[in-house]
Scaffold this motif. Structure first.
Motif, short mmCIF file in Angstrom:
data_model
loop_
_atom_site.label_atom_id
_atom_site.label_comp_id
_atom_site.label_asym_id
_atom_site.label_seq_id
_atom_site.Cartn_x
_atom_site.Cartn_y
_atom_site.Cartn_z
N ARG A 1 50.46 37.70 47.55
CA ARG A 1 49.14 37.17 47.17
C ARG A 1 48.04 37.51 48.17
O ARG A 1 46.92 37.07 48.02
N GLN B 1 44.65 38.68 46.77
CA GLN B 1 43.89 37.59 46.13
C GLN B 1 43.32 36.64 47.18
O GLN B 1 42.19 36.16 47.05
N VAL C 1 40.21 31.74 40.74
CA VAL C 1 41.28 32.40 41.47
C VAL C 1 42.58 32.35 40.67
O VAL C 1 43.34 33.33 40.63
N GLN D 1 43.05 35.10 37.92
CA GLN D 1 43.16 36.51 38.29
C GLN D 1 44.57 37.03 38.02
O GLN D 1 45.53 36.27 37.85
N ALA E 1 48.16 35.93 40.13
CA ALA E 1 47.63 34.78 40.87
C ALA E 1 48.73 33.81 41.25
O ALA E 1 49.79 33.73 40.61
#
Length: 263
Positions: free
Chosen positions: A20, A23, A245, A248, A251
């Motif tokens: 992650r 992100q 978020v 996405q 995610a």
């Protein structure tokens, strides 16, 4: 008097900091929080991406674990000053679930509370013991003359308002009466639930599982919390969830949850 500045303080269960990281970096760049607590690093200390975070402008301290758990505290343009590693009360507990630091003039208790499933069973018993240890330690923070926050993934659904379908979760460890009672006893020490303080009875979630497009349909839970001691609660300006978020690609199943305060 010197003019007060506004700080943005956030908690984010990244569900694996390795996969992650793009992100996480994109969120840090867009939202620029000043203080961040991360949970579920799922990485050893050596694998923590300190260099990448440093390039993004964040100092970090962390407590990793090979496959599960793991917590970190980030500070924008600063380095957190660690004051405690692991929750007191059980010297045999080696799980990486608590990290405490001074950041931008605030005492930050960053936590990843045990899930407790399946219940009943040893994992649920461990969750209740951990919550009691948290209650014991929190008493030393709530009455500090300095601003303090307990924040992270509490794995607690406090009320029926905090879950899209209470009946579907009635047997889950996150929703058990003993767990909800322990959370209420924590608030009764003098902590303020920041999201509820700002949003009242509004439905607001911080977690959406990966099934049946629950994120897109907003069928979630509120399990990520920021609890403020009276000094910090008096400076609370706003609170919210960066749901974008969660929507996405690739995610985490959590979204960053944040407050703004004047310091």
């Amino acid at each position: 008097m010197p003019r007060r500045k506004t700080l943005r303080i956030a908690t984010f269960n990244v569900n694996g900091i390795g996969p992650r990281l793009p992100q996480l970096l994109a969120w840090l760049d867009r939202e620029a929080p000043d203080v961040v607590a991360l949970q579920e690093l799922k990485a050893t200390d050596a694998a923590f991406p300190a260099a990448e975070l440093g390039q993004a402008g964040y100092g970090a301290i962390w407590c990793g674990e090979a496959r599960w758990n793991g917590v970190a505290v980030l500070a924008r343009d600063a380095m957190p000053i660690e004051s405690r590693r692991r929750l007191p009360g059980d010297p045999e507990d080696s799980q990486s679930r608590y990290l405490e630091a001074a950041v931008h003039g605030i005492v930050v208790g960053a936590l990843y509370l045990p899930n407790g499933n399946p219940q009943p069973g040893p994992k649920f018993d461990y969750k209740l013991r951990w919550m009691q240890r948290l209650l014991d330690h929190a008493r030393s923070l709530v009455d500090l003359p300095h601003p303090a926050v307990l924040m992270g993934d509490f794995n607690v659904i406090p009320t029926d308002l905090d879950v899209y379908d209470p009946k579907a979760w009635k047997r889950d460890a996150l929703f058990q009466p003993d767990v909800r009672d322990a959370f209420e006893r924590l608030l009764a020490q003098g902590w303020t639930d920041a999201l509820r303080k700002v949003h009242g009875e509004k439905i607001i979630y911080t977690f959406w599982d990966y099934f049946r497009q629950h994120a897109e349909r907003d069928r979630g839970l509120r399990i990520d919390h920021l609890l403020l001691n009276p000094v910090l609660a008096s400076r609370l300006k706003d609170a919210g969830v960066d749901r974008w978020v969660r929507l996405q690609d690739r995610a985490s199943d959590h979204a960053p949850t944040w407050i703004t305060v004047s310091i």
